[in-house]
Motif scaffolding. Structure first.
Motif, mmCIF file in Angstrom:
data_model
loop_
_atom_site.group_PDB
_atom_site.id
_atom_site.type_symbol
_atom_site.label_atom_id
_atom_site.label_comp_id
_atom_site.label_asym_id
_atom_site.label_seq_id
_atom_site.Cartn_x
_atom_site.Cartn_y
_atom_site.Cartn_z
ATOM 1 N N GLU A 189 0.789 -1.227 0.000
ATOM 2 C CA GLU A 189 0.000 0.000 0.000
ATOM 3 C C GLU A 189 0.827 1.286 0.000
ATOM 4 O O GLU A 189 0.539 2.178 -0.771
ATOM 5 N N SER A 232 2.354 1.860 -3.503
ATOM 6 C CA SER A 232 1.358 2.067 -4.552
ATOM 7 C C SER A 232 0.702 3.427 -4.386
ATOM 8 O O SER A 232 0.408 4.102 -5.371
ATOM 9 N N GLY A 233 0.493 3.864 -3.158
ATOM 10 C CA GLY A 233 -0.054 5.198 -2.917
ATOM 11 C C GLY A 233 0.904 6.284 -3.364
ATOM 12 O O GLY A 233 0.490 7.291 -3.962
ATOM 13 N N ARG A 283 3.171 5.902 -5.701
ATOM 14 C CA ARG A 283 3.166 5.839 -7.159
ATOM 15 C C ARG A 283 1.999 6.635 -7.723
ATOM 16 O O ARG A 283 2.171 7.429 -8.653
ATOM 17 N N LEU A 284 0.802 6.451 -7.173
ATOM 18 C CA LEU A 284 -0.368 7.185 -7.666
ATOM 19 C C LEU A 284 -0.183 8.694 -7.510
ATOM 20 O O LEU A 284 -0.532 9.461 -8.404
ATOM 21 N N VAL A 322 2.256 9.806 -10.173
ATOM 22 C CA VAL A 322 1.632 9.793 -11.505
ATOM 23 C C VAL A 322 0.725 11.015 -11.654
ATOM 24 O O VAL A 322 0.713 11.662 -12.703
ATOM 25 N N ASP A 323 -0.029 11.353 -10.613
ATOM 26 C CA ASP A 323 -0.851 12.570 -10.661
ATOM 27 C C ASP A 323 0.029 13.798 -10.857
ATOM 28 O O ASP A 323 -0.283 14.679 -11.661
ATOM 29 N N SER A 337 1.521 13.896 -14.373
ATOM 30 C CA SER A 337 0.459 14.173 -15.345
ATOM 31 C C SER A 337 0.093 15.652 -15.350
ATOM 32 O O SER A 337 -0.043 16.265 -16.416
ATOM 33 N N GLU A 378 -2.460 8.933 -21.396
ATOM 34 C CA GLU A 378 -2.437 8.575 -19.976
ATOM 35 C C GLU A 378 -2.212 9.817 -19.122
ATOM 36 O O GLU A 378 -2.861 9.994 -18.092
ATOM 37 N N ASN A 385 -5.016 11.407 -16.379
ATOM 38 C CA ASN A 385 -4.656 11.524 -14.963
ATOM 39 C C ASN A 385 -4.487 12.966 -14.494
ATOM 40 O O ASN A 385 -4.285 13.201 -13.301
ATOM 41 N N CYS A 394 -1.866 19.690 -5.769
ATOM 42 C CA CYS A 394 -1.493 18.283 -5.954
ATOM 43 C C CYS A 394 -0.321 17.920 -5.038
ATOM 44 O O CYS A 394 -0.232 16.798 -4.550
#
Length: 142
Positions: free
Chosen positions: A34, A37-38, A40-41, A44-45, A48, A107, A111, A140
């Motif tokens: 977790e 992965s959090g 990473r998200l 990515v935001d 983006s 992508e 995002n 962000c």
């Protein structure tokens, strides 16, 4: 902690990313934890939004006109160059935690949290549009 990445084992210092030693990574079959992965998200935001604003500033740089052309052309150029310089380090940080960075413009667009607007037509409205986008980018980061 070590992770398996493309068939080789690499060491990852989770503390360098503000994570605990219990974090795990998904890369070619490794279970996804977790915290990473959090992260990473979030990255990515961030990338983006940064790519979105870079292209917007670049487009304004190309299309600005009027009596204040030189000043706005230079301003928009500085903005897109600064934003562009920050994209690679964000992508590298996504790689450092064991994930592939996004690369497809679709992508990035899907995002991005930068609000869509009608095409600004004056240098001042272009500047306001970038200000609004940069404000969203700062949000962000929070």
């Amino acid at each position: 902690m070590s992770i398996v990445q493309k068939g080789k084992e690499t060491n990852l210092n989770p503390a360098a990313y503000g994570l605990s030693n219990s974090a795990s990574v998904r890369k070619e079959g490794v279970v996804l934890g977790e915290p990473l992965s959090g992260l990473r998200l979030a990255l990515v935001d961030l990338i983006s939004d940064t790519v979105d604003l870079t292209h917007r500033a670049w487009g304004f740089h190309w299309n600005v006109s009027g009596s204040d052309f030189a000043q706005y052309h230079a301003l928009f150029g500085e903005i897109y160059e600064s934003l562009s310089d920050s994209i690679d380090p964000i992508a590298e940080n996504i790689q450092k935690i064991g994930f592939d960075a996004p690369f497809d413009i679709r992508e990035f667009a899907s995002n991005s949290s930068i609000p869509l607007t009608t095409k600004p037509t004056t240098p001042q409205s272009m500047a306001v549009d970038l200000y609004t986008g940069l404000d969203a980018l700062v949000m962000c980061l929070n």
